[in-house]
Design an enzyme around this catalytic site. Structure first.
Site, PDB file in Angstrom:
ATOM      1  N   ALA A  63       0.859  -1.178   0.000  1.00 58.41           N
ATOM      2  CA  ALA A  63       0.000   0.000   0.000  1.00 58.41           C
ATOM      3  C   ALA A  63       0.897   1.230   0.000  1.00 58.41           C
ATOM      4  CB  ALA A  63      -0.883  -0.023   1.238  1.00 58.41           C
ATOM      5  N   GLY A 102       0.420  -5.098   0.682  1.00 58.28           N
ATOM      6  CA  GLY A 102      -0.718  -5.100  -0.231  1.00 58.28           C
ATOM      7  C   GLY A 102      -0.346  -5.687  -1.593  1.00 58.28           C
ATOM      8  N   GLU A 105      -0.704  -9.262  -1.272  1.00 58.27           N
ATOM      9  CA  GLU A 105      -2.133  -9.569  -1.127  1.00 58.27           C
ATOM     10  C   GLU A 105      -2.838  -9.570  -2.482  1.00 58.27           C
ATOM     11  OE1 GLU A 105      -2.576  -6.586   2.059  1.00 58.27           O
ATOM     12  OE2 GLU A 105      -3.597  -8.175   3.155  1.00 58.27           O
ATOM     13  N   GLU A 125       3.806  -5.800   7.135  1.00 58.27           N
ATOM     14  CA  GLU A 125       2.981  -4.760   7.768  1.00 58.27           C
ATOM     15  C   GLU A 125       3.267  -4.596   9.249  1.00 58.27           C
ATOM     16  OE1 GLU A 125       1.930  -6.942   5.592  1.00 58.27           O
ATOM     17  OE2 GLU A 125       0.523  -6.040   4.189  1.00 58.27           O
TER      18      GLU A 125
HETATM   19  N1  CAA Z   1       4.591   3.421   0.152  1.00 58.62           N
HETATM   20  C1  CAA Z   1       5.076   4.648  -0.157  1.00 58.62           C
HETATM   21  N2  CAA Z   1       6.384   4.868  -0.453  1.00 58.62           N
HETATM   22  C2  CAA Z   1       7.195   3.801  -0.452  1.00 58.62           C
HETATM   23  C3  CAA Z   1       6.765   2.505  -0.146  1.00 58.62           C
HETATM   24  C4  CAA Z   1       5.382   2.328   0.153  1.00 58.62           C
HETATM   25  N3  CAA Z   1       4.859   1.132   0.432  1.00 58.62           N
HETATM   26  N4  CAA Z   1       7.804   1.667  -0.213  1.00 58.62           N
HETATM   27  C5  CAA Z   1       8.878   2.411  -0.559  1.00 58.62           C
HETATM   28  N5  CAA Z   1       8.504   3.696  -0.715  1.00 58.62           N
HETATM   29  C6  CAA Z   1       9.356   4.813  -1.134  1.00 58.62           C
HETATM   30  C7  CAA Z   1      10.428   5.116  -0.092  1.00 58.62           C
HETATM   31  O1  CAA Z   1       9.956   6.010   0.885  1.00 58.62           O
HETATM   32  C8  CAA Z   1      11.522   5.716  -0.947  1.00 58.62           C
HETATM   33  O2  CAA Z   1      11.131   7.049  -1.232  1.00 58.62           O
HETATM   34  P1  CAA Z   1      12.254   8.190  -1.363  1.00 58.62           P
HETATM   35  O3  CAA Z   1      13.112   7.776  -2.518  1.00 58.62           O
HETATM   36  O4  CAA Z   1      11.463   9.427  -1.574  1.00 58.62           O
HETATM   37  O5  CAA Z   1      12.998   8.167  -0.044  1.00 58.62           O
HETATM   38  C9  CAA Z   1      11.395   4.951  -2.263  1.00 58.62           C
HETATM   39  O6  CAA Z   1      10.086   4.378  -2.267  1.00 58.62           O
HETATM   40  C10 CAA Z   1      12.404   3.829  -2.416  1.00 58.62           C
HETATM   41  O7  CAA Z   1      12.364   3.007  -1.248  1.00 58.62           O
HETATM   42  P2  CAA Z   1      13.696   2.476  -0.552  1.00 58.62           P
HETATM   43  O8  CAA Z   1      14.671   3.590  -0.397  1.00 58.62           O
HETATM   44  O9  CAA Z   1      13.262   1.764   0.673  1.00 58.62           O
HETATM   45  O10 CAA Z   1      14.248   1.487  -1.651  1.00 58.62           O
HETATM   46  P3  CAA Z   1      14.890   0.059  -1.493  1.00 58.62           P
HETATM   47  O11 CAA Z   1      15.166  -0.409  -2.868  1.00 58.62           O
HETATM   48  O12 CAA Z   1      15.974   0.079  -0.483  1.00 58.62           O
HETATM   49  O13 CAA Z   1      13.736  -0.874  -0.872  1.00 58.62           O
HETATM   50  C11 CAA Z   1      11.555  -1.832  -0.669  1.00 58.62           C
HETATM   51  C12 CAA Z   1      12.573  -1.151  -1.602  1.00 58.62           C
HETATM   52  C13 CAA Z   1      12.078  -3.209  -0.243  1.00 58.62           C
HETATM   53  C14 CAA Z   1      10.276  -1.991  -1.431  1.00 58.62           C
HETATM   54  C15 CAA Z   1      11.355  -0.968   0.601  1.00 58.62           C
HETATM   55  O14 CAA Z   1      11.050   0.337   0.201  1.00 58.62           O
HETATM   56  C16 CAA Z   1      10.234  -1.418   1.502  1.00 58.62           C
HETATM   57  O15 CAA Z   1      10.435  -2.310   2.310  1.00 58.62           O
HETATM   58  N6  CAA Z   1       9.072  -0.776   1.381  1.00 58.62           N
HETATM   59  C17 CAA Z   1       7.952  -0.971   2.296  1.00 58.62           C
HETATM   60  C18 CAA Z   1       7.246  -2.238   2.024  1.00 58.62           C
HETATM   61  C19 CAA Z   1       6.099  -2.349   2.968  1.00 58.62           C
HETATM   62  O16 CAA Z   1       6.181  -2.184   4.158  1.00 58.62           O
HETATM   63  N7  CAA Z   1       4.934  -2.675   2.401  1.00 58.62           N
HETATM   64  C20 CAA Z   1       3.755  -2.838   3.174  1.00 58.62           C
HETATM   65  C21 CAA Z   1       3.002  -1.563   3.161  1.00 58.62           C
HETATM   66  S1  CAA Z   1       1.628  -1.632   4.248  1.00 58.62           S
HETATM   67  C22 CAA Z   1       0.451  -2.454   3.394  1.00 58.62           C
HETATM   68  O17 CAA Z   1       0.627  -2.887   2.315  1.00 58.62           O
HETATM   69  C23 CAA Z   1      -0.831  -2.548   4.175  1.00 58.62           C
HETATM   70  C24 CAA Z   1      -1.850  -3.401   3.581  1.00 58.62           C
HETATM   71  O18 CAA Z   1      -1.872  -4.592   3.748  1.00 58.62           O
HETATM   72  C25 CAA Z   1      -2.979  -2.805   2.879  1.00 58.62           C
END
Ligand code: CAA
Length: 699
Positions: A63, A102, A105, A125
């Site tokens: 998400a 998400g 999912e 999450e």
């Molecule tokens: N939402 C919004 N922005 C996100 C994001 C997300 N889910 N994931 C990453 N970004 C953004 C980061 O903030 C970063 O932005 P900036 O360049 O402006 O700083 C950019 O994307 C790149 O991210 P990283 O610097 O972390 O890049 P990376 O290559 O080192 O890692 C990644 C990539 C493994 C995807 C890592 O970003 C990550 O772990 N992201 C979060 C994943 C996560 O927690 N997902 C679950 C979300 S909650 C959800 O989904 C709830 C649900 O069930 C409905």
């Protein structure tokens, strides 16, 4: 149909939905709406199978976390996921990069899943104080069983594509090195040729739990790890629910729990941590065209605990490193410790013997500075003493190539004074590693007055390569972390004299969420460290009220855990701590000696005084520009000092309390104790008056 972030195209019998929402294809509102529109089109056209994939570096990584604090916009993710699962034609998700939250999912709702090798799949999450909110708690156990599903969701760690295939989480691994879309189209045609039909995951039965008491046992097993967190308990509840109820009912309960978690202060805190961690990697005050310098070889001066640990960080990341010691004996001893640390990692299954052999091949040792003349970076990790460090830097300056970066691993010392003894102060930087350096994630990168921007940038990037969370800080005694620790530790001492016991102080802070209370931390680190540091600063033993107890304990040979006695008594076998009546008497004696009136102190006062000491000093640090952002201070405290992640760090906590409240509490403490340390930091007073938060200070 094509929107800016979702494209749909019919290629023969395959309808292709392609999401293109850089950087990580997060499920922002336009993506959700775009998927729904693509489904509508595909429902009506001649496609026989729908292929869902993503452009760029990754499948959907979750998400859009930045939308969580905002009003929800329809369609929500559960509706998108339901539309995919109930789609009348087979849906295939083709994964690459990371399929997270998400994103996974969405893939779970598809009828078939394939992945490129190297893909990582997970439901992280819980790390954001959440639980999977779009059916993950209901569909994952249907595919991989309850135990694996719980491990993945309560731990939040992703699994590899190969493991996902074993688990039945993906049906097919695509060939590596082939372009995603063409590889996935190949598999899609194969599915059609095999007559594959719709196959909703939600219609499956959850495999029975392995034992009758499985869920209760599982709750007990995660109790410690999930202390203070709401989401893990709910995840177990929801998986248990999935065993007994249809997916629609499970998803309804999941939604309720998800919304409660999403609106909780702890999720707000953990989301702040997510963004703060990424922000602190970005330097604010260097020219935009600054480029990092190449670092191919590294040397570390000193093969003690710190030097050996630092060398391990580089060797493990595949960077050749030379350890330098004054004698062959010291070198052999240091290399021996490194080797034993890796042997332990093999025993614990972190590395294979083959991997360790490769890593150890990256480490060489020498007693001759001439051997490191060609190194790109040298990190000094010798005894914490200015004269000793300056001497090493003179030698390094004379023996290392002109463009070599010279870093000093110091916890307190003035990096400007160390740089000043060299002919290249612009190449000198501070690198405050935390002990044990091969384990602790935090690294304070200290920018001295003359440190060149490219040197700072190089170190920040290198820190990421070796798996550290680096925060750039300025020069002051103790930088960010240890400078703040001073007031915090001082309050712990004063509270003891005023009437609290060590177990009450530690207990109150641990119940509040700290990994360990301040006195237990002192015992773990060794009370002799502070004792020696005070002596080096010319502070005579027992000359100050706030160190009299610690000095006395050291002089009684109560050095902490290593001598089985400090503020507590320790069981030599289990290391469990026990209150010690001898210490209680000693505290009362010292309080009498310093004429400190004793009273009953409640836990709230303990938590207030210790956290406010951190907040007040943190605000001063921000005002002085020693840290660039409040989030940087938080990241230091979260990763180096056991501050609870779900409280977001001391600066976030201050904003959560409200700065007007913080200032009022500081003033009340100043009244109560007449201690000048409670004079509210000017920055706090100003922001409180303006009705602003520390977060509004973003550079
Ligand atoms: N939402 C919004 N922005 C996100 C994001 C997300 N889910 N994931 C990453 N970004 C953004 C980061 O903030 C970063 O932005 P900036 O360049 O402006 O700083 C950019 O994307 C790149 O991210 P990283 O610097 O972390 O890049 P990376 O290559 O080192 O890692 C990644 C990539 C493994 C995807 C890592 O970003 C990550 O772990 N992201 C979060 C994943 C996560 O927690 N997902 C679950 C979300 S909650 C959800 O989904 C709830 C649900 O069930 C409905």
């Amino acid at each position: 149909m094509t929107t800016a972030v979702v494209q749909y195209q019919l290629e023969g019998s395959i309808g292709i939905v392609r999401i293109d929402n850089p950087p990580v294809n997060a499920l922002s509102h336009p993506v959700r709406a775009g998927i729904m529109a693509a489904l509508d089109q595909a429902r009506a056209d001649g496609s026989k199978l729908l292929l869902l994939l993503c452009a760029g570096r990754t499948f959907i990584a979750g998400a859009d976390i930045s939308e969580f604090g905002k009003p929800p916009a329809e369609p929500g993710l559960p509706a998108v996921v339901a539309a995919i699962e109930h789609f009348p034609k087979p849906v295939l998700a083709a994964l690459h990069g990371t399929a997270l939250g998400g994103g996974l999912e969405v893939a779970l709702a598809a009828h078939y899943r394939c992945a490129l090798p190297g893909t990582r799949l997970g439901l992280p999450e819980v790390k954001l104080g959440l639980l999977p909110g779009a059916g993950g708690t209901q569909r994952l156990p249907r595919l991989v069983g309850v135990a694996t599903a719980l491990d993945m969701m309560t731990g939040g760690e992703p699994v590899s594509a190969a493991r996902a295939l074993e688990l039945g989480l993906v049906d097919h691994l695509l060939e590596g090195g082939v372009e995603l879309q063409s590889a996935a189209l190949g598999y899609a045609h194969q599915l059609l040729a095999d007559g594959a039909g719709v196959r909703p995951t939600g219609a499956r039965i959850v495999p029975a739990p392995p034992t009758p008491d499985f869920f209760d046992d599982y709750r007990a097993s995660i109790a410690r790890k999930s202390r203070g967190l709401i989401a893990p308990g709910y995840i177990v509840e929801l998986v248990e629910f999935a065993c007994l109820h249809p997916v629609e009912q499970g998803q309804a309960l999941e939604r309720e729990r998800f919304i409660e978690c999403r609106n909780s202060p702890q999720s707000a805190a953990l989301r702040h941590v997510f963004f703060a961690e990424r922000a602190c990697a970005k330097l604010t005050n260097i020219p935009a065209d600054t480029r990092a310098l190449p670092v191919k070889t590294v040397a570390v001066i000193g093969a003690g605990t710190m030097g050996g640990g630092i060398a391990m960080c580089f060797a493990s990341a595949g960077i050749p490193v030379t350890l330098v010691e004054t004698s062959r004996d010291n070198l052999d001893r240091g290399l021996g410790v490194v080797r034993r640390n890796y042997e332990t990692s093999v025993k614990r299954g972190r590395y294979t013997q083959g991997q360790v052999d490769d890593i150890l091949a990256n480490i060489t040792g020498t007693t001759d500075y001439a051997d490191i003349a060609g190194a790109d970076l040298v990190i000094e990790a010798v005894f914490e003493n200015m004269a000793v460090k300056q001497e090493v830097f003179r030698t390094l300056d004379a023996s290392c190539k002109a463009d070599c970066i010279l870093a000093t691993n110091t916890s307190y010392l003035d990096v400007n004074a160390i740089a000043a003894v060299t002919s290249r102060p612009e190449r000198v930087v501070g690198a405050h590693f935390f002990s044990p350096a091969n384990v602790m994630k935090l690294l304070e990168v200290v920018r001295a007055q003359k440190t060149a921007p490219e040197v700072l940038l190089t170190f920040m990037q290198l820190a990421k390569t070796i798996g550290k969370i680096a925060v750039a800080v300025g020069v002051c005694h103790g930088f960010v972390g240890n400078r703040m620790l001073k007031g915090y530790a001082r309050q712990a001492q004063l509270l003891l004299l005023e009437g609290a016991s060590p177990q009450q102080v530690d207990g109150a802070m641990e119940a509040w969420g700290m990994a360990m209370g301040p006195l237990a931390v002192g015992d773990l680190a060794g009370l002799d460290i502070g004792y020696r540091s005070r002596r080096d600063q010319g502070i005579a033993s027992r000359s100050a009220k706030e160190s009299a107890l610690a000095d006395t304990l050291v002089e009684m040979d109560r050095l902490g855990q290593k001598s089985a006695a400090g503020y507590y008594r320790y069981d030599p076998e289990t290391r469990s701590r026990q209150p010690d009546p001898e210490v209680a008497t000693l505290i009362a004696d010292i309080a009498a000696q310093w004429k400190v009136p004793r009273r009953v102190i409640d836990d709230e006062e303990i938590v207030d005084r210790l956290t406010l000491a951190l907040i007040n000093e943190g605000a001063a640090i921000l005002a002085e520009g020693i840290a660039a952002r409040p989030g940087d201070v938080d990241i230091v405290y979260l990763n180096g000092y056991g501050f609870p992640q779900w409280r977001g760090g001391p600066m976030f906590h201050a904003d959560s309390l409200g700065l007007a409240t913080v200032v009022a509490k500081l003033k009340a403490l100043r009244e109560l104790t007449a201690d000048p340390c409670w004079e509210p930091a000017a920055l706090l007073v100003q922001l409180a008056q303006e009705g602003r938060t520390l977060a509004s200070l973003q550079p």
